[in-house]
Design an enzyme around this catalytic site. Sequence first.
Site, PDB file in Angstrom:
ATOM      1  CE  LYS A 183      -1.940   3.007   1.981  1.00  7.92           C
ATOM      2  NZ  LYS A 183      -1.783   4.420   1.535  1.00  7.92           N
ATOM      3  CD  GLU A 258      13.395   0.777   9.473  1.00  7.59           C
ATOM      4  OE1 GLU A 258      14.015   1.784   9.855  1.00  7.59           O
ATOM      5  OE2 GLU A 258      13.747  -0.374   9.747  1.00  7.59           O
ATOM      6  CB  CYS A 291      13.739   9.387   7.325  1.00  6.07           C
ATOM      7  SG  CYS A 291      14.537   8.104   6.339  1.00  6.07           S
ATOM      8  CD  GLU A 387      10.782  13.324  10.345  1.00  6.70           C
ATOM      9  OE1 GLU A 387       9.611  12.924  10.525  1.00  6.70           O
ATOM     10  OE2 GLU A 387      11.643  12.636   9.764  1.00  6.70           O
TER      11      GLU A 387
HETATM   12  P1  NAD Z   1       2.580   8.650   7.197  1.00  2.00           P
HETATM   13  O1  NAD Z   1       2.786   7.918   8.472  1.00  2.00           O
HETATM   14  O2  NAD Z   1       1.601   9.773   7.178  1.00  2.00           O
HETATM   15  O3  NAD Z   1       2.110   7.652   6.037  1.00  2.00           O
HETATM   16  C1  NAD Z   1       2.875   6.529   5.701  1.00  2.00           C
HETATM   17  C2  NAD Z   1       1.982   5.482   5.098  1.00  2.00           C
HETATM   18  O4  NAD Z   1       1.066   5.020   6.079  1.00  2.00           O
HETATM   19  C3  NAD Z   1       1.131   5.971   3.923  1.00  2.00           C
HETATM   20  O5  NAD Z   1       1.072   4.949   2.942  1.00  2.00           O
HETATM   21  C4  NAD Z   1      -0.233   6.161   4.550  1.00  2.00           C
HETATM   22  O6  NAD Z   1      -1.283   6.036   3.630  1.00  2.00           O
HETATM   23  C5  NAD Z   1      -0.240   5.019   5.548  1.00  2.00           C
HETATM   24  N1  NAD Z   1      -1.194   5.169   6.660  1.00  2.00           N
HETATM   25  C6  NAD Z   1      -1.626   6.311   7.250  1.00  2.00           C
HETATM   26  N2  NAD Z   1      -2.494   6.021   8.253  1.00  2.00           N
HETATM   27  C7  NAD Z   1      -2.596   4.675   8.297  1.00  2.00           C
HETATM   28  C8  NAD Z   1      -3.320   3.772   9.131  1.00  2.00           C
HETATM   29  N3  NAD Z   1      -4.118   4.208  10.125  1.00  2.00           N
HETATM   30  N4  NAD Z   1      -3.188   2.450   8.911  1.00  2.00           N
HETATM   31  C9  NAD Z   1      -2.376   1.990   7.931  1.00  2.00           C
HETATM   32  N5  NAD Z   1      -1.666   2.797   7.114  1.00  2.00           N
HETATM   33  C10 NAD Z   1      -1.777   4.130   7.293  1.00  2.00           C
HETATM   34  O7  NAD Z   1       4.017   9.142   6.747  1.00  2.00           O
HETATM   35  P2  NAD Z   1       4.402  10.025   5.498  1.00  2.00           P
HETATM   36  O8  NAD Z   1       4.024  11.441   5.796  1.00  2.00           O
HETATM   37  O9  NAD Z   1       3.898   9.386   4.252  1.00  2.00           O
HETATM   38  O10 NAD Z   1       5.987   9.870   5.484  1.00  2.00           O
HETATM   39  C11 NAD Z   1       6.849  10.734   6.111  1.00  2.00           C
HETATM   40  C12 NAD Z   1       7.419  10.075   7.345  1.00  2.00           C
HETATM   41  O11 NAD Z   1       8.089   8.864   6.988  1.00  2.00           O
HETATM   42  C13 NAD Z   1       8.471  10.943   8.003  1.00  2.00           C
HETATM   43  O12 NAD Z   1       8.318  10.908   9.400  1.00  2.00           O
HETATM   44  C14 NAD Z   1       9.775  10.267   7.595  1.00  2.00           C
HETATM   45  O13 NAD Z   1      10.856  10.525   8.459  1.00  2.00           O
HETATM   46  C15 NAD Z   1       9.372   8.842   7.601  1.00  2.00           C
HETATM   47  N6  NAD Z   1      10.314   8.037   6.824  1.00  2.00           N
HETATM   48  C16 NAD Z   1      11.123   7.153   7.477  1.00  2.00           C
HETATM   49  C17 NAD Z   1      12.054   6.388   6.771  1.00  2.00           C
HETATM   50  C18 NAD Z   1      12.943   5.402   7.473  1.00  2.00           C
HETATM   51  O14 NAD Z   1      13.513   4.551   6.791  1.00  2.00           O
HETATM   52  N7  NAD Z   1      13.105   5.467   8.772  1.00  2.00           N
HETATM   53  C19 NAD Z   1      12.147   6.529   5.385  1.00  2.00           C
HETATM   54  C20 NAD Z   1      11.317   7.446   4.759  1.00  2.00           C
HETATM   55  C21 NAD Z   1      10.394   8.185   5.487  1.00  2.00           C
END
Ligand code: NAD
Length: 487
Positions: A183, A258, A291, A387
């Site tokens: 997803k 992550e 990130c 962040e």
């Molecule tokens: P997000 O948590 O808003 O969304 C991530 C994913 O989760 C999306 O596909 C979203 O549709 C899904 N999602 C949202 N609510 C959900 C739920 N209740 N149940 C299941 N899935 C759900 O994050 P984002 O804004 O897309 O990404 C940015 C974040 O990701 C930042 O905090 C960044 O640091 C982090 N990130 C971490 C890494 C790592 O490897 N540590 C890498 C890239 C990004």
Amino acid sequence: MAESARVAVGSVEVSVDHLIGGERVASAGTFECRSPLDWDHKLADVSRGDASTAERAVSAAVDGFDTWSALPVRERAAALRRLGDLIETSNDDIALVETLDMGFLHRSMRERLVARGALNFRFYADMAEAHDEPRWPARGTAHTVQRMPAGPAVVITPWNAPFMLATWKVAPALAAGNSVVLKPAEWSPLSASLLADLTVGAGLPPGAFNLVQGIGSEVGAALTADPRVRRVSFTGSPETARHIGAAAAANIVPFTAELGGKGPLIVFADCDLEAAVEQAAAQYEDSGQVCLAGTRLLVEASILDDFLEALRVRTEAHVLGDSRDDSTTIAPMVHPDHLARVEGFVERARAAGDTVVWGGRRRADSLHYELTLIEPASNDSEIVQREVFGPVLTIQAFATEAEAVDLANSTRYGLSAIVYTGSADRAERVGAAVRAGIVWTNTFLVRDLAAPFGGCGLSGIGREGGDHALDFHSDLKTLILADNTTA
Ligand code: NAD
């Protein structure tokens, strides 16, 4: 494969539908996908999965698991290598779609990141094939440890670096013998659809890889709540990880998370100053939507003025522009809502008495936020502790190595750190003292795929990379055979 609705994204035809059990499946509802390069331009109306879509995708993954996990490892590895080859031949299409959909610099996608996606599949094909079952004698028996494929895995990815991250997370799941439901994030869903096409082209059996498009709180939540799912692999924000962790806990399912980072970039006076400044300026790349970025600049007080002056010059050399233009070094932000979020952080910092050294406003004619440096009034400032995920760095001075380490360890995150020093002894001491999943000294982003990858604290749970991801996607079983067992 069933006919699916396809739209032209640049010169590339992209399906806007799910891939379930080897078939393209549409939803009645859709969500809009727009380009950060031109927000008035709608790229696609993408199928908006719901609870019934999730149910259907997990059912397909249950069936797909039976077929895929039963294949000999070498056949699974061969399919993953074919997928790697197809990614390579589709390099330019994937790069273009990712650039238009997410805003990623086209040069980075074209020259590095699509290739990294191919490598992820080849690497895990090799890892799966090379795995030996550990075996040892003990108390009149032979012990053998086997990895059993765990079952259907749900993989949920964020909007930044969508293609690279999807391949990084899907590859070990498939290599371990699990089926997958991917997803992707609703702000950048299109490159995952190209990946879905390539899994079919590579000959993965129906249901081994499934793609579901939609909103996280809708279809994402339905996927993670399904008790037939045996692993959840998530990359995203800590807020979402709490929901996913709760769903996984309800079903007693292991999950990895992550999450975000607030990495320090620690600059000691004994370092190569030019290299450190170059690295600090590089933290603005991808508009800071990274990130791992070292967004907290911690600089030894004795070189602070020289460092700042050199960083100002280097920052001004960045080119904010269209991601398709190779002279651009800073891409626009992914979405107006994210731009507004970054703007909110800076406005609150100003109001709280932090000093905006440069930048600190949005561009009028694009989704760019100016490259920004903030000197916080205190280490407790929100801009230091949370962040931002945008082109906003903070700068703080330190007097001693101990103070640098204290500042480095002073947030709830612990994903990564970068150290610049000319002393190998110091590198070892500071590397050991900083709490983070990865510490780079005098370099950044270089990482062998066999190394563990993940964070401490708010930055996450579990480790990806190498054997760690294969173990996560497996149930380990110990076989114990008495020595006197006869043939
Ligand atoms: P997000 O948590 O808003 O969304 C991530 C994913 O989760 C999306 O596909 C979203 O549709 C899904 N999602 C949202 N609510 C959900 C739920 N209740 N149940 C299941 N899935 C759900 O994050 P984002 O804004 O897309 O990404 C940015 C974040 O990701 C930042 O905090 C960044 O640091 C982090 N990130 C971490 C890494 C790592 O490897 N540590 C890498 C890239 C990004």
